[in-house]
Enzyme design. Structure first.
Site, PDB file in Angstrom:
ATOM      1  N   GLY A  46      38.656  41.055  38.731  1.00  0.00           N
ATOM      2  CA  GLY A  46      39.911  40.875  37.881  1.00  0.00           C
ATOM      3  C   GLY A  46      39.623  41.720  36.539  1.00  0.00           C
ATOM      4  O   GLY A  46      38.686  42.724  36.519  1.00  0.00           O
ATOM      5  N   GLN A  51      42.336  45.035  28.819  1.00  0.00           N
ATOM      6  CA  GLN A  51      41.138  45.706  29.414  1.00  0.00           C
ATOM      7  C   GLN A  51      41.327  47.403  29.452  1.00  0.00           C
ATOM      8  O   GLN A  51      39.694  47.884  28.726  1.00  0.00           O
ATOM      9  CB  GLN A  51      40.301  44.996  30.063  1.00  0.00           C
ATOM     10  CG  GLN A  51      39.425  44.347  30.014  1.00  0.00           C
ATOM     11  CD  GLN A  51      39.143  43.207  30.574  1.00  0.00           C
ATOM     12  OE1 GLN A  51      40.327  42.901  31.681  1.00  0.00           O
ATOM     13  NE2 GLN A  51      37.255  43.209  30.699  1.00  0.00           N
ATOM     14  N   CYS A  95      31.709  39.981  32.268  1.00  0.00           N
ATOM     15  CA  CYS A  95      33.159  40.917  32.113  1.00  0.00           C
ATOM     16  C   CYS A  95      32.734  42.302  31.658  1.00  0.00           C
ATOM     17  O   CYS A  95      31.656  42.874  31.581  1.00  0.00           O
ATOM     18  CB  CYS A  95      33.307  40.536  30.276  1.00  0.00           C
ATOM     19  SG  CYS A  95      35.816  41.071  30.180  1.00  0.00           S
ATOM     20  N   LEU A  96      34.644  43.465  32.408  1.00  0.00           N
ATOM     21  CA  LEU A  96      33.839  44.503  32.620  1.00  0.00           C
ATOM     22  C   LEU A  96      33.988  44.760  31.090  1.00  0.00           C
ATOM     23  O   LEU A  96      33.423  46.676  31.244  1.00  0.00           O
ATOM     24  CB  LEU A  96      34.773  45.526  34.039  1.00  0.00           C
ATOM     25  CG  LEU A  96      35.363  44.549  34.932  1.00  0.00           C
ATOM     26  CD1 LEU A  96      35.905  45.110  35.533  1.00  0.00           C
ATOM     27  CD2 LEU A  96      34.091  45.692  35.680  1.00  0.00           C
ATOM     28  N   HIS A 137      39.208  33.115  33.480  1.00  0.00           N
ATOM     29  CA  HIS A 137      38.649  33.775  32.755  1.00  0.00           C
ATOM     30  C   HIS A 137      39.813  35.551  32.169  1.00  0.00           C
ATOM     31  O   HIS A 137      39.932  36.070  31.224  1.00  0.00           O
ATOM     32  CB  HIS A 137      37.678  34.927  33.289  1.00  0.00           C
ATOM     33  CG  HIS A 137      36.570  35.926  32.594  1.00  0.00           C
ATOM     34  ND1 HIS A 137      35.908  36.059  32.705  1.00  0.00           N
ATOM     35  CD2 HIS A 137      37.261  37.258  32.248  1.00  0.00           C
ATOM     36  CE1 HIS A 137      35.286  37.036  32.088  1.00  0.00           C
ATOM     37  NE2 HIS A 137      36.167  37.324  31.673  1.00  0.00           N
ATOM     38  N   GLU A 138      40.338  35.677  33.430  1.00  0.00           N
ATOM     39  CA  GLU A 138      41.741  36.973  32.489  1.00  0.00           C
ATOM     40  C   GLU A 138      42.613  36.141  32.098  1.00  0.00           C
ATOM     41  O   GLU A 138      42.869  36.971  30.518  1.00  0.00           O
ATOM     42  CB  GLU A 138      42.442  37.475  34.310  1.00  0.00           C
ATOM     43  CG  GLU A 138      40.857  38.186  34.830  1.00  0.00           C
ATOM     44  CD  GLU A 138      40.339  38.968  33.886  1.00  0.00           C
ATOM     45  OE1 GLU A 138      41.012  39.677  33.029  1.00  0.00           O
ATOM     46  OE2 GLU A 138      39.152  39.266  34.686  1.00  0.00           O
ATOM     47  N   HIS A 141      41.611  36.104  28.549  1.00  0.00           N
ATOM     48  CA  HIS A 141      41.679  38.021  27.798  1.00  0.00           C
ATOM     49  C   HIS A 141      43.620  38.296  27.080  1.00  0.00           C
ATOM     50  O   HIS A 141      43.375  38.545  26.337  1.00  0.00           O
ATOM     51  CB  HIS A 141      41.851  38.484  28.680  1.00  0.00           C
ATOM     52  CG  HIS A 141      40.014  39.301  29.039  1.00  0.00           C
ATOM     53  ND1 HIS A 141      39.332  40.150  27.959  1.00  0.00           N
ATOM     54  CD2 HIS A 141      39.320  39.166  30.399  1.00  0.00           C
ATOM     55  CE1 HIS A 141      38.666  40.419  28.797  1.00  0.00           C
ATOM     56  NE2 HIS A 141      38.341  39.946  29.946  1.00  0.00           N
TER      57      HIS A 141
END
Length: 173
Positions: A46, A51, A95-96, A137-138, A141
């Site tokens: 994701g 991000q 997380c990226l 999670h996304e 963000h």
């Protein structure tokens, strides 16, 4: 299609709530394509627009991880949760924007989301397992929240300090 740089925590843009996307435009479609390419390249399941430095309520995801399985890239614009299960699941989240840091986070096991697709139509789907965790999670963000915000203050501060050090070392090259 291009791979965009992923912002690393701590970055003030990751803590801002994103405004809704006013319309599905060519620019939004290009952003979605770039975000999917960036997510697959990372690799991740994701990626939210903030991000990659774009404050817009949209994210991409593809939780198909089985070898040889057909990918299922999804683009969710202005997503919202319209139902949550009472049952909870705990997943080891990463997380990226916070590479190499993972922690267990408990969230509703299932959610139903409604969003605008690249086709300009409203879509609705119930997600469970990894798909549910990823979608939540996304969505976090888009509200300026990171998975570490679900952790206790000591663990959160420890990860933030490690990320500050990582960013300093990376900047020195």
């Amino acid at each position: 299609m291009s791979i965009r740089p992923i912002l690393l925590h701590p970055d003030p843009r990751l803590k801002k709530a994103c405004p809704p996307v006013p319309a599905v435009t060519g620019e939004i479609a290009q952003l979605a394509e770039d975000m999917l390419a960036t997510m697959y390249d990372a690799p991740g399941v994701g990626l939210a627009a903030p991000q990659v430095g774009v404050l817009a309520r949209m994210f991409v995801m593809d939780c198909v991880k089985e070898e040889g399985a057909v990918p299922r890239p999804m683009v969710l614009i202005n997503p919202e949760i319209i139902w949550r299960s009472d049952e909870k699941n705990t997943y080891e989240e990463g997380c990226l924007s916070i590479p190499e840091h993972y922690a267990p986070v408990t969230r509703p096991a299932q959610v139903t989301m409604r969003w605008l697709g690249l086709d300009g139509k409203t879509h609705e789907e119930r997600f469970d397992d990894l798909w549910s965790t990823c979608a939540q999670h996304e969505l976090d963000h888009l509200d300026g929240k990171l998975f570490i915000d679900h952790l206790g203050p000591i663990k959160r501060q420890m990860i933030t300090r490690k990320m500050e050090k990582f960013k300093r070392e990376r900047a020195r090259g």
